[in-house]
Write an enzyme that holds these catalytic residues in place. Structure first.
Site, short mmCIF file in Angstrom:
data_model
loop_
_atom_site.label_atom_id
_atom_site.label_comp_id
_atom_site.label_asym_id
_atom_site.label_seq_id
_atom_site.Cartn_x
_atom_site.Cartn_y
_atom_site.Cartn_z
N ASP A 1 -0.84 -4.95 5.80
CA ASP A 1 -1.87 -5.82 5.36
C ASP A 1 -1.66 -5.94 3.74
OD1 ASP A 1 -2.76 -3.02 5.10
OD2 ASP A 1 -4.78 -3.76 4.28
N GLU A 2 -2.12 -7.13 3.19
CA GLU A 2 -2.16 -7.09 1.53
C GLU A 2 -0.90 -7.08 1.17
OE1 GLU A 2 -6.83 -6.39 1.24
OE2 GLU A 2 -5.59 -4.79 1.10
N ALA A 3 0.26 -7.22 1.66
CA ALA A 3 1.51 -7.02 1.22
C ALA A 3 1.89 -8.39 0.01
CB ALA A 3 2.64 -7.10 2.26
N HIS B 1 0.95 -1.20 -0.02
CA HIS B 1 0.01 -0.09 -0.04
C HIS B 1 0.79 1.27 0.07
CE1 HIS B 1 -3.93 -2.06 0.60
NE2 HIS B 1 -2.92 -2.72 1.14
#
Length: 500
Positions: free
Chosen positions: A304-306, A241
Site C-alpha cells: 500500500d501507499e508506495a 513503508h
C-alpha cells in the site's frame, strides 16, 4: 442471554430447569478437543473457584452421572463448514459438539456468553453459575474473520499480543494479522540480517524505544494463537513503508545511502530499490524464513501507499514478489493497490482498505484479484478501521477516513455491497485493522478496539440480514458486561445504553 455474534439459530426454554455449574462439575472431552477443554477449565476455575477437572475420553460413551458436567466432542457429520457447532444446555449438563476443533472452540466462547458475565473476571466470585435451557446451532458466514495489530508504529510485547488474541478469539475471530514492519520499525528477527532488529527496531512513533520479537517470541505468539484457533498472518510491508529496513541496510536503497531512522507518521516517502537484484535476494530470504516460521497458509506482503515508486516499477515489483511468496508454498495477501498488476501469481488475495463508497480506481484494483483467480478481504477504512476516532471523543485515533467512525457506522455495512462485481463467493472474509500511530499502550488499544471490533465479528460470522442497529446495540450492551468483568478498557459510547 442474547449472543454476539448472532447465531444461526437459538431456542431457549425459560420454563425448563437450567444448567447449573457447580463445585462438582467437570469437563469431559474428546482427545481432539483437549486443548480447548484445558483453556475453558483454566478460565472458569479463575472466575468460579471450582476445581473443574478435565477428563479426556477415548471413543467410549461418556456418562454424566453428576448432571452438571460440560462435554466437548467433534462430529464431522454435523456440518461441512469449518467452525460450525451445536450447543445444548439442560439441567443434565452442557454438550458442545463441533464439526471440527474450531467449532468446539467457538462453542465454548458461546457458553461463556451464556454464563453470568462474572465468568470473565480475573478473580473468583461467589454466585449462581446458571445457563438457561438452550439449544444453539451455529456456523460462520466467512472463513476469514480477522483483526490486525500494527506493532511497527508502536511495539507491543508478547504478553500484550496474547491478551489481544484472547479478546478476539472470544468474539470468534480466527485470524490475527500482525503488521510487523513499517517506516518506524522492523519487529521480527530474521537470521543473517541482524541490523533489521538492531538499527531497524530501535525506534517507534514519537521517538519511543521500539522493540522486536525473537524467533522464539514469534513462535510463542503463534502457538498461543493456535491453541485458541487463531491463525497468525504476518505482514512484511514492501516496497514502500520501508524506511526502517533502508536505515539498516543501505545497499537496498537506490543510492546506497542509509536513511535516517524515522519516528513521524507521514507515509509514501520510502521505497526499496526495485531494479537491484539484491532487493529480491533480501526478500527471498525474508519470506522463506517467515514461511518456515509460520504454519498458517498466508504471508502478507503489504504493497500500500508506495508513492515513492513509479507505476512501472510498482507493476514489475508486484509480479516478482507475488511469485516469490508463492515459491514458499504460501498464499500471498496484498493491499488492494497490488491489483494494479494484471500479472500476479494466480490466487493472490487482495485486502481492500478504501471507503465503503470507493474512490475512482480502487474498485478496479480490487476486482483485479478476483479476475486473476483470487479472493478478497474487506476492511473499508471508514467502517472497519479501529484506529479511527469516535465522534464523541478525540483523545486517540485518526480522522482521515471520512472523519470519525461511530459504533453504528461500524456495524451496518455489508461486504458484498462495497465494490460492484465482488460478490459473496469472491470474499474470503473481513478484517478490522488497528494502526497504532496514536496507540502507545494497552489502555488506548482497548479503548479504540472495543466496542467496534464486535461489529466486525458479527459481520464476519453471522448470516446476512438487513442491518438492525436497534437489535445489535442491545446485544452489544449485554456482551460488554463481560468486558467490564474482564477489565477491558472499552469506550462507553453514548450510542449504546450500557448495563453497568
Amino acid at each position: 442471554m442474547s449472543l454476539l455474534p448472532r447465531p444461526v439459530s437459538q431456542t431457549t426454554d425459560a420454563s425448563a430447569p437450567p444448567f447449573r455449574l457447580s463445585a462438582e462439575s467437570m469437563i469431559r472431552t474428546d482427545p481432539s478437543a483437549a486443548t480447548t477443554a484445558r483453556i475453558l477449565a483454566d478460565a472458569l476455575r479463575t472466575s468460579t473457584g471450582f476445581a473443574l477437572p478435565v477428563e479426556t475420553n477415548g471413543t467410549e460413551e461418556v456418562v454424566d452421572s453428576a448432571g452438571t458436567d460440560i462435554t466437548l466432542s467433534i462430529d464431522p457429520s454435523l456440518s461441512t463448514t469449518s467452525g460450525a457447532y451445536r450447543l445444548t444446555a439442560a439441567v443434565s449438563g452442557v454438550e458442545i459438539v463441533g464439526a471440527d476443533a474450531d467449532g468446539v472452540h467457538h462453542g465454548t466462547q458461546t457458553l461463556r456468553q451464556l454464563l453470568p458475565p462474572a465468568n470473565w473476571a480475573p478473580t473468583a466470585g461467589a454466585q449462581d453459575w446458571i445457563v438457561s435451557a438452550t439449544v444453539i446451532y451455529d456456523a460462520p458466514r466467512f472463513a476469514y474473520r480477522g483483526a490486525m495489530l500494527d506493532v511497527a508504529r508502536h511495539f507491543f510485547t508478547v504478553a500484550q499480543v496474547q491478551r489481544f488474541i484472547d479478546q478476539i478469539a472470544a468474539l470468534k475471530l480466527n485470524h490475527l494479522h500482525l503488521h510487523l514492519t513499517d517506516d518506524q520499525g522492523w519487529r521480527l528477527e530474521i537470521a543473517g540480517w541482524p541490523e533489521l532488529t538492531g538499527i531497524g527496531a530501535a525506534t517507534a512513533v514519537g521517538g519511543g524505544t521500539g522493540g522486536s520479537y525473537s524467533a522464539d517470541d514469534y513462535r510463542a505468539i503463534i502457538e498461543y494463537a493456535a491453541d485458541r484457533r487463531v491463525t497468525i498472518v504476518p505482514e512484511i510491508d514492501v516496497p514502500g513503508h520501508t524506511n526502517a529496513v533502508l536505515s539498516a541496510y543501505p545497499e537496498l536503497n537506490p543510492d546506497g545511502v542509509a536513511r535516517e531512522p524515522y519516528t513521524g507518521t507521514e507515509v509514501g516517502f520510502s521505497s526499496l530499490d526495485i531494479h537491484a537484484e539484491s532487493t529480491y535476494t533480501f526478500l527471498e530470504d525474508v519470506f522463506t524464513q517467515l514461511a518456515a516460521m509460520t504454519p498458517g497458509p498466508y504471508l502478507h506482503l503489504g504493497g500500500d501507499e508506495a508513492l515513492a515508486t513509479t507505476e512501472e516499477d510498482f507493476l514489475h515489483f508486484a509480479r516478482r514478489v507475488s511469485e516469490l511468496v508463492a515459491t514458499t508454498g504460501k498464499t500471498a495477501i496484498a493491499w488492494h493497490e497490488f491489483g494494479a498488476s494484471r500479472d500476479l501469481d494466480p490466487g493472490t488475495i487482495g485486502q481492500y482498505w478504501n471507503y465503503v463508497s470507493p474512490e475512482d480506481g480502487h474498485a478496479d484494483k480490487l476486482r483485479s484479484f478476483v479476475d486473476q483467480g483470487g479472493q478478497v478481504i474487506m476492511s473499508p477504512a471508514d467502517a472497519a478501521y479501529l484506529d479511527m476516532q469516535y465522534p464523541d471523543v478525540a483523545t486517540a485515533g485518526l480522522t482521515w477516513a471520512d472523519g470519525p467512525t461511530s459504533v453504528e457506522r461500524s456495524a451496518v455495512w455489508e461486504p458484498t455491497e462495497i465494490v460492484e462485481g465482488v460478490g459473496e463467493q469472491d470474499i474470503l472474509g473481513v478484517e478490522a485493522p488497528l494502526w497504532t500511530e496514536t496507540v502507545a499502550d494497552v489502555q488506548t488499544l482497548e479503548f479504540l478496539v472495543f466496542p467496534r471490533v464486535a461489529s466486525i465479528a458479527e459481520i464476519g460470522w453471522s448470516e446476512r440480514r438487513a442491518p438492525d442497529w436497534s437489535d445489535f446495540r442491545v446485544r452489544l450492551a449485554e456482551l460488554a458486561q463481560g468486558w467490564s468483568a474482564a477489565g477491558i478498557a472499552f469506550h462507553r459510547s453514548p450510542e449504546v445504553s450500557w448495563l453497568d
